[in-house]
Design an enzyme around this catalytic site. Structure first.
Site, PDB file in Angstrom:
ATOM      1  N   LYS A 127      -2.427 -14.273  13.758  1.00 32.24           N
ATOM      2  CA  LYS A 127      -3.787 -14.736  13.452  1.00 32.24           C
ATOM      3  C   LYS A 127      -4.306 -15.651  14.555  1.00 32.24           C
ATOM      4  CE  LYS A 127      -3.546 -14.367   8.422  1.00 32.24           C
ATOM      5  NZ  LYS A 127      -3.533 -15.094   7.151  1.00 32.24           N
ATOM      6  N   LYS A 208       0.459  -2.646   8.979  1.00 34.28           N
ATOM      7  CA  LYS A 208       0.360  -2.782   7.521  1.00 34.28           C
ATOM      8  C   LYS A 208      -1.106  -2.732   7.096  1.00 34.28           C
ATOM      9  CE  LYS A 208      -0.332  -7.405   6.635  1.00 34.28           C
ATOM     10  NZ  LYS A 208      -0.505  -8.577   5.909  1.00 34.28           N
ATOM     11  N   LYS A 211      -6.452  -6.581   4.470  1.00 33.26           N
ATOM     12  CA  LYS A 211      -7.837  -6.813   4.029  1.00 33.26           C
ATOM     13  C   LYS A 211      -8.730  -7.060   5.228  1.00 33.26           C
ATOM     14  CE  LYS A 211      -6.417  -9.531   0.071  1.00 33.26           C
ATOM     15  NZ  LYS A 211      -5.816 -10.793   0.498  1.00 33.26           N
TER      16      LYS A 211
HETATM   17  P1  TYM Z   1      -2.448 -11.786   0.551  1.00 31.64           P
HETATM   18  O1  TYM Z   1      -3.737 -12.123  -0.110  1.00 31.64           O
HETATM   19  O2  TYM Z   1      -2.477 -11.405   1.970  1.00 31.64           O
HETATM   20  O3  TYM Z   1      -1.733 -10.631  -0.237  1.00 31.64           O
HETATM   21  C1  TYM Z   1      -1.529 -10.673  -1.646  1.00 31.64           C
HETATM   22  C2  TYM Z   1      -0.221  -9.989  -1.965  1.00 31.64           C
HETATM   23  O4  TYM Z   1      -0.261  -8.623  -1.513  1.00 31.64           O
HETATM   24  C3  TYM Z   1       0.857  -8.336  -0.695  1.00 31.64           C
HETATM   25  N1  TYM Z   1       0.451  -7.375   0.342  1.00 31.64           N
HETATM   26  C4  TYM Z   1       1.005  -6.181   0.517  1.00 31.64           C
HETATM   27  N2  TYM Z   1       2.009  -5.549  -0.126  1.00 31.64           N
HETATM   28  C5  TYM Z   1       2.338  -4.300   0.303  1.00 31.64           C
HETATM   29  N3  TYM Z   1       1.705  -3.673   1.331  1.00 31.64           N
HETATM   30  C6  TYM Z   1       0.697  -4.262   2.000  1.00 31.64           C
HETATM   31  N4  TYM Z   1       0.082  -3.649   3.003  1.00 31.64           N
HETATM   32  C7  TYM Z   1       0.302  -5.582   1.602  1.00 31.64           C
HETATM   33  N5  TYM Z   1      -0.640  -6.447   2.038  1.00 31.64           N
HETATM   34  C8  TYM Z   1      -0.532  -7.543   1.262  1.00 31.64           C
HETATM   35  C9  TYM Z   1       1.237  -9.683  -0.080  1.00 31.64           C
HETATM   36  O5  TYM Z   1       2.579  -9.689   0.342  1.00 31.64           O
HETATM   37  C10 TYM Z   1       0.975 -10.616  -1.235  1.00 31.64           C
HETATM   38  O6  TYM Z   1       2.091 -10.664  -2.104  1.00 31.64           O
HETATM   39  N6  TYM Z   1      -0.585 -16.346   1.429  1.00 31.64           N
HETATM   40  C11 TYM Z   1      -0.656 -15.275   0.454  1.00 31.64           C
HETATM   41  C12 TYM Z   1      -1.238 -15.729  -0.862  1.00 31.64           C
HETATM   42  C13 TYM Z   1      -0.551 -16.896  -1.467  1.00 31.64           C
HETATM   43  C14 TYM Z   1       0.726 -16.906  -2.103  1.00 31.64           C
HETATM   44  C15 TYM Z   1       0.921 -18.230  -2.538  1.00 31.64           C
HETATM   45  C16 TYM Z   1       1.694 -15.925  -2.310  1.00 31.64           C
HETATM   46  C17 TYM Z   1      -1.059 -18.161  -1.553  1.00 31.64           C
HETATM   47  N7  TYM Z   1      -0.172 -18.957  -2.187  1.00 31.64           N
HETATM   48  C18 TYM Z   1       2.109 -18.620  -3.191  1.00 31.64           C
HETATM   49  C19 TYM Z   1       2.874 -16.316  -2.975  1.00 31.64           C
HETATM   50  C20 TYM Z   1       3.067 -17.630  -3.393  1.00 31.64           C
HETATM   51  C21 TYM Z   1      -1.540 -14.168   0.999  1.00 31.64           C
HETATM   52  O7  TYM Z   1      -2.337 -14.378   1.872  1.00 31.64           O
HETATM   53  O8  TYM Z   1      -1.417 -12.969   0.337  1.00 31.64           O
END
Ligand code: TYM
Length: 342
Positions: A127, A208, A211
């Site tokens: 990032k 991957k 979003k």
């Molecule tokens: P975020 O918003 O990027 O993604 C949310 C969840 O989706 C999973 N994910 C995926 N799984 C499979 N294939 C993909 N291509 C894919 N893209 C995303 C992510 O692994 C995630 O589980 N920082 C985190 C959010 C967060 C969080 C937390 C997670 C904030 N606080 C505390 C766990 C515990 C995030 O940006 O996820």
């Protein structure tokens, strides 16, 4: 609507605590659903769950999202979690920013976190390379995530593959806190699927599904709220290869990605899927995947529309969620303040 009862207060219980979160940056896609949200739903009755919409994490690149969009997308993400099957009677659903203890705890934890640990995070490096002005919040992002988890002393954190490194860091930070002060925090374990933890881009199976990429490239992601036409177009034009190999172990990355989506969404075994598609070419795989994705997403979209038409319901769920989460996080914070001498 009978399915929209105001939520009862969710009581802390003796089941293991699960916490996870999702950022409201951009549209939720099938990777988020498969890798994380569907896993939350599946295990919902087994654990004491908290799920947060990580709207404070969305501020780490302020240029990427304006306040109005952030507010809108935060609510949309909350509504989508409910539409996907998160039941507020079983799980606490809340906005991260409604529980100030997360930010407070994040400060204390950041003081226990060597900068070098944060600089090594691959998400930070990726990032930061794409961002003109790198905020210190982008660097300390995983500490806030650690605070999200430790505020509830979560035992498990169900996430996709891309969050594993942040989870390792959370364990390291918890350990360091325990070492510096007192053995207080349990070390959280990551919970992932056996398959589908990393769904790749439809247009580029080497990256991957994300979003942020989906915001600039149509054909990259299957959005949970995409129309049937868009879903069909995205899957039918997904990158494959010139062969017709549909065995998981030997298929090319693009085909394996389609097979994996099929596997997780159908619940069929790999043997069944390989038999189903043997010798039928990628067209058949894509067409049947379109049907399966549509069958999965249609009820979610219908429920999402219902929830969107009842904003008071969502307000109630989030207010209740915030209250329950706040009470629990503040208890942890009170202990931590005591331990560190504040
Ligand atoms: P975020 O918003 O990027 O993604 C949310 C969840 O989706 C999973 N994910 C995926 N799984 C499979 N294939 C993909 N291509 C894919 N893209 C995303 C992510 O692994 C995630 O589980 N920082 C985190 C959010 C967060 C969080 C937390 C997670 C904030 N606080 C505390 C766990 C515990 C995030 O940006 O996820």
């Amino acid at each position: 609507m009978s399915t929209m009862l105001a939520p009862e207060p969710v009581k802390a219980d003796t089941r293991k605590v699960v916490l996870s979160g999702i950022q409201p940056t951009g549209k939720m896609h099938i990777g988020n659903y498969v890798g994380a949200v569907s896993l939350w739903v599946q295990n919902q009755t087994r654990y004491d769950n908290l799920f947060c919409i990580a709207n404070m994490h969305a501020l780490t690149i302020p240029e990427a999202i304006n306040p109005k969009t952030l507010r809108q997308q935060s609510r949309e993400t909350a509504a989508l979690l409910l539409a996907c099957g998160i039941d507020p009677q079983q799980s606490i659903v809340f906005m991260q920013s409604d529980v100030a203890a997360h930010a407070y705890l994040a400060w204390i934890l950041s003081c226990c976190t060597p900068v070098g640990w944060l600089e090594r995070m691959t998400q930070y490096k990726t990032k930061a390379a794409k961002t003109e002005v790198v905020s210190s919040g982008l660097l300390t992002y995983p500490v806030l995530q650690t605070a999200d988890i430790l505020a509830y002393k979560a035992a498990y954190v169900p996430v996709g593959d891309d969050q594993k490194q942040h989870l390792e860091l959370a364990r390291d930070v918890a350990e360091r806190f325990n070492h510096l002060y007192e053995a207080y925090f349990p070390l959280p374990d990551v919970l992932t699927r056996t398959s589908g933890t990393r769904i790749m881009g439809m247009d580029d199976p080497s990256a991957k599904m994300s979003k942020s990429t989906a915001q600039t490239r149509s054909g990259h992601a299957i959005g949970v709220l995409d129309t049937l036409d868009v879903i069909r177009k995205t899957i039918m034009s997904a990158v494959t290869d010139t062969g017709n190999e549909t065995r998981f172990e030997v298929a090319s990355a693009g085909v394996r990605n389609l097979l994996t989506l099929y596997e997780v969404l159908s619940g069929e075994t790999r043997d069944q899927i390989e038999t189903r598609f043997a010798g039928r070419g990628y067209g058949a795989l894509k067409r049947e995947l379109v049907e399966l994705v549509v069958r999965t997403l249609e009820p979610i979209q219908a429920r999402f529309r219902e929830i969107s038409d009842a904003p008071e319901y969502l307000n109630d769920v989030l207010a209740q969620g915030a209250e329950c989460a706040r009470e629990r996080a503040e208890r942890t914070l009170a202990d931590v303040r005591q331990l560190v001498g504040l």
